[in-house]
Motif scaffolding. Structure first.
Motif: not given
Length: 125
Positions: A31, A77, A101
Motif C-alpha cells: 500500500t 502493483v 496499491r
C-alpha cells in the motif's frame, strides 16, 4: 531526487520508508508504493539533495521492472520480489482493487515469466 537507503537501478518500484526518504518495495500488493526509479527524468526537482539519491518518476512514462506476463493496459502493483511490479490479478480487480496499491499501467505486452522491463505510465490508475 529523493534520498534512498541504497542505489537502485532504473525501473525499480519504490515506496516511502526505510532508513531514508525512499526504499524499494518489499512485499506483494504494498500500500506504500510511491513511484519508479527513472531512466531519464524530464524535470529533476530537489537537485541539491545530498547523499545517496534516486530520481523517482511520480507521473509520466518510464520502464518498470515487472515479473510474469503483462498485457498492455493492465494495472501494475508491487510483487513479492523486492522492487519489482506485477500485473494485478483478475480476482484483485473484481474484489475492489485499492488504488493506493497501483503504481501505473503497462504500455506494452510482456510474454515471459521472469523479471523484465516494461514501459509503463506512472501515476495513472
Amino acid at each position: 531526487l529523493y534520498t534512498s537507503d541504497a542505489e537502485y537501478e532504473a525501473g525499480t518500484v519504490i515506496k516511502i520508508g526505510g532508513e531514508k526518504e525512499v526504499t524499494q518495495t518489499t512485499e506483494a500488493f504494498c500500500t506504500e508504493v510511491f513511484g519508479i526509479v527513472s531512466t531519464n527524468p524530464a524535470y529533476l526537482m530537489n537537485s541539491a539533495a545530498t547523499g545517496t539519491t534516486v530520481a523517482v518518476a511520480l507521473e509520466g512514462r518510464v520502464p518498470c521492472k515487472v515479473i510474469g506476463e503483462v498485457r498492455k493496459g493492465q494495472r501494475l502493483v508491487a510483487s513479492e520480489v523486492p522492487g519489482v511490479a506485477r500485473a494485478a490479478t483478475e480476482y484483485e480487480r473484481n474484489e475492489g482493487l485499492d488504488w493506493f496499491r497501483v503504481v501505473g499501467r503497462a504500455l506494452e505486452n510482456k510474454d515471459t515469466i521472469g523479471v523484465g522491463l516494461v514501459e509503463v505510465v506512472v501515476g495513472v490508475k
